[in-house]
Design a protein around this motif. Structure first.
Motif, PDB file in Angstrom:
ATOM      1  N   ARG A 114      -0.107  -0.077  -8.421  1.00  0.00           N
ATOM      2  CA  ARG A 114      -1.002  -0.599  -9.357  1.00  0.00           C
ATOM      3  C   ARG A 114      -2.267   0.525  -9.376  1.00  0.00           C
ATOM      4  N   LEU A 115      -2.058   1.474  -8.360  1.00  0.00           N
ATOM      5  CA  LEU A 115      -3.292   2.278  -8.034  1.00  0.00           C
ATOM      6  C   LEU A 115      -2.673   3.791  -7.680  1.00  0.00           C
ATOM      7  N   ILE A 116      -3.066   4.966  -8.239  1.00  0.00           N
ATOM      8  CA  ILE A 116      -2.690   6.113  -7.709  1.00  0.00           C
ATOM      9  C   ILE A 116      -3.618   6.962  -7.394  1.00  0.00           C
ATOM     10  N   GLN A 117      -3.510   7.604  -6.378  1.00  0.00           N
ATOM     11  CA  GLN A 117      -4.520   8.743  -5.942  1.00  0.00           C
ATOM     12  C   GLN A 117      -4.155  10.132  -6.114  1.00  0.00           C
ATOM     13  N   PHE A 118      -4.719  10.894  -6.869  1.00  0.00           N
ATOM     14  CA  PHE A 118      -4.616  12.216  -7.169  1.00  0.00           C
ATOM     15  C   PHE A 118      -5.308  13.303  -6.660  1.00  0.00           C
ATOM     16  N   PRO A 119      -4.996  14.520  -6.328  1.00  0.00           N
ATOM     17  CA  PRO A 119      -5.825  15.178  -5.471  1.00  0.00           C
ATOM     18  C   PRO A 119      -6.872  15.930  -6.342  1.00  0.00           C
ATOM     19  N   PRO A 175       1.190 -11.268  -4.845  1.00  0.00           N
ATOM     20  CA  PRO A 175       2.040 -10.131  -4.706  1.00  0.00           C
ATOM     21  C   PRO A 175       1.101  -8.941  -3.993  1.00  0.00           C
ATOM     22  N   PRO A 176       1.988  -8.014  -3.257  1.00  0.00           N
ATOM     23  CA  PRO A 176       1.190  -7.022  -2.579  1.00  0.00           C
ATOM     24  C   PRO A 176       0.582  -6.108  -3.660  1.00  0.00           C
ATOM     25  N   PHE A 177      -0.571  -5.291  -3.443  1.00  0.00           N
ATOM     26  CA  PHE A 177      -1.201  -4.215  -4.127  1.00  0.00           C
ATOM     27  C   PHE A 177      -0.650  -2.896  -3.771  1.00  0.00           C
ATOM     28  N   VAL A 178       0.057  -2.385  -4.537  1.00  0.00           N
ATOM     29  CA  VAL A 178       0.964  -1.115  -4.294  1.00  0.00           C
ATOM     30  C   VAL A 178       0.050   0.047  -4.565  1.00  0.00           C
ATOM     31  N   LEU A 207      -0.145   0.870 -18.616  1.00  0.00           N
ATOM     32  CA  LEU A 207       0.641   0.701 -17.522  1.00  0.00           C
ATOM     33  C   LEU A 207       0.051  -0.236 -16.453  1.00  0.00           C
ATOM     34  N   ARG A 208      -1.088  -0.733 -16.994  1.00  0.00           N
ATOM     35  CA  ARG A 208      -1.818  -1.872 -16.222  1.00  0.00           C
ATOM     36  C   ARG A 208      -2.283  -1.293 -14.687  1.00  0.00           C
ATOM     37  N   LEU A 209      -2.646  -0.163 -14.759  1.00  0.00           N
ATOM     38  CA  LEU A 209      -2.942   0.671 -13.468  1.00  0.00           C
ATOM     39  C   LEU A 209      -4.637   0.553 -13.386  1.00  0.00           C
TER      40      LEU A 209
END
Length: 93
Positions: free
Chosen positions: A37-42, A2-5, A79-81
């Protein structure tokens, strides 16, 4: 496989780490609900960063920021992030 979103989030950034932490956790919930699965914050998203917000680094409540960071990290696990940050001593966690 599956893609890594990956998500990019822009939350309001204030001088209040509690408010920032709440906004970050809300964005995490939304992004994870959409498959991220990954979130970038400033930079400064949790602590605040603008001169109008932080006049002196001595005025920053580092214990509060640490507690908020712990909550964000705990939610990321649930959340498995993907998660990784550096503690105040510079060690990766």
């Amino acid at each position: 496989m599956p893609p890594f979103v990956i998500a990019v989030a822009q939350t309001p950034i204030t001088a209040d780490p509690r408010e920032n932490g709440s906004a970050i956790r809300s964005a995490m919930d939304r992004a994870a609900g959409r498959g991220a699965r990954l979130i970038q914050f400033p930079e400064g998203a949790l602590s605040g960063y603008a001169r109008e917000q932080i006049h002196s680094w001595q005025d920053v409540d580092w214990d509060l920021i640490g507690a908020e960071l712990d909550e964000v990290t705990e939610l990321a696990g649930r959340l498995r992030l993907a998660r990784r940050h550096h503690d105040r001593a510079g060690a990766a966690r």
